[in-house]
Motif scaffolding. Sequence first.
Motif, PDB file in Angstrom:
ATOM      1  N   GLY A  34     -95.647  -9.556 -27.702  1.00  0.00           N
ATOM      2  CA  GLY A  34     -94.921  -9.352 -28.271  1.00  0.00           C
ATOM      3  C   GLY A  34     -93.676 -10.771 -27.886  1.00  0.00           C
ATOM      4  O   GLY A  34     -93.922 -11.482 -26.859  1.00  0.00           O
ATOM      5  N   SER A  35     -92.493 -10.797 -28.897  1.00  0.00           N
ATOM      6  CA  SER A  35     -91.408 -11.558 -28.281  1.00  0.00           C
ATOM      7  C   SER A  35     -90.134 -11.388 -28.133  1.00  0.00           C
ATOM      8  O   SER A  35     -89.915 -10.117 -28.761  1.00  0.00           O
ATOM      9  N   ALA A  36     -88.987 -12.422 -27.419  1.00  0.00           N
ATOM     10  CA  ALA A  36     -87.567 -11.287 -27.631  1.00  0.00           C
ATOM     11  C   ALA A  36     -86.848 -13.318 -28.158  1.00  0.00           C
ATOM     12  O   ALA A  36     -87.565 -13.499 -27.342  1.00  0.00           O
ATOM     13  N   HIS A  96     -85.884 -17.687 -26.058  1.00  0.00           N
ATOM     14  CA  HIS A  96     -86.659 -17.147 -26.952  1.00  0.00           C
ATOM     15  C   HIS A  96     -87.410 -16.831 -25.383  1.00  0.00           C
ATOM     16  O   HIS A  96     -88.135 -17.846 -24.733  1.00  0.00           O
ATOM     17  N   TYR A  97     -88.605 -16.124 -25.616  1.00  0.00           N
ATOM     18  CA  TYR A  97     -89.081 -15.333 -24.403  1.00  0.00           C
ATOM     19  C   TYR A  97     -90.628 -14.638 -24.758  1.00  0.00           C
ATOM     20  O   TYR A  97     -90.622 -14.574 -26.472  1.00  0.00           O
ATOM     21  N   THR A 123     -92.561  -7.759 -19.083  1.00  0.00           N
ATOM     22  CA  THR A 123     -92.561  -9.007 -18.232  1.00  0.00           C
ATOM     23  C   THR A 123     -92.568 -10.165 -19.299  1.00  0.00           C
ATOM     24  O   THR A 123     -93.496 -10.265 -19.764  1.00  0.00           O
ATOM     25  N   ALA A 124     -91.656 -10.692 -19.585  1.00  0.00           N
ATOM     26  CA  ALA A 124     -90.603 -11.419 -20.428  1.00  0.00           C
ATOM     27  C   ALA A 124     -90.833 -13.132 -19.836  1.00  0.00           C
ATOM     28  O   ALA A 124     -90.117 -13.068 -18.794  1.00  0.00           O
ATOM     29  N   ALA A 149     -89.746 -15.146 -14.081  1.00  0.00           N
ATOM     30  CA  ALA A 149     -89.505 -14.205 -15.655  1.00  0.00           C
ATOM     31  C   ALA A 149     -88.589 -13.331 -15.791  1.00  0.00           C
ATOM     32  O   ALA A 149     -87.924 -13.200 -14.270  1.00  0.00           O
ATOM     33  N   LEU A 150     -88.303 -12.179 -16.121  1.00  0.00           N
ATOM     34  CA  LEU A 150     -87.495 -11.341 -16.574  1.00  0.00           C
ATOM     35  C   LEU A 150     -88.102  -9.760 -16.447  1.00  0.00           C
ATOM     36  O   LEU A 150     -89.392 -10.080 -17.623  1.00  0.00           O
ATOM     37  N   VAL A 151     -88.207  -9.377 -15.747  1.00  0.00           N
ATOM     38  CA  VAL A 151     -89.144  -7.572 -16.047  1.00  0.00           C
ATOM     39  C   VAL A 151     -88.081  -6.719 -16.759  1.00  0.00           C
ATOM     40  O   VAL A 151     -86.288  -6.316 -16.440  1.00  0.00           O
ATOM     41  N   PHE A 152     -87.957  -6.523 -17.716  1.00  0.00           N
ATOM     42  CA  PHE A 152     -87.222  -4.827 -18.326  1.00  0.00           C
ATOM     43  C   PHE A 152     -88.220  -3.961 -17.715  1.00  0.00           C
ATOM     44  O   PHE A 152     -89.538  -3.765 -18.200  1.00  0.00           O
TER      45      PHE A 152
END
Length: 173
Positions: A43-45, A12-13, A170-171, A133-136
């Motif tokens: 937001g969330s993912a 979860h992010y 950025t998540a 962190a993940l960057v999309f």
Amino acid sequence: MSDLRTAELTGHYTLDPARTRLAFLTRHTMGPWVRGRFDAFEGSARLDGHDPANSTVEVAVQAGSVQTGNPQRDEHLRARFLDVAAHPLIRFASTGVTQLGPAAFRVTGGLTIRGVTRPITVDLGLRYGEQDALVFEGSVGVNRMKWGVNWNAATSLLLAKEVTLELEITAIP
């Protein structure tokens, strides 16, 4: 990104507002490009690295947080184009995620602006950011008229109907 293993991404992010950029770009027929951004959102993912199709994304943007660097234009956008008094939120909820490559994803979902929900599809590249962190990153063109984002007949002629949404998300876990 050859060393990226999507199974490691499961979890979860939440969106990091300090390092996320939700921007747009459109053309004024009698002038330069108009660039803007939204400053307030959350937001969330839920990412499923074993089966990306099970991943979900939700984002809620405060429509009144639009900024273009021109206070008069910003007020026109808030009041007349986005009608933030009646529609304070712009929402996105994913309906599908497809992995296109080791670090490439296609996200489809419903984008709601001014109470109108329409499907959009955006291709996103993925890279690791700071502190795991993940960057999309990606962009998608949308026709603003399909969401009723217009003021009057004159503005439908003066502003391009196509708006490019530029995303750097950025998540963080």
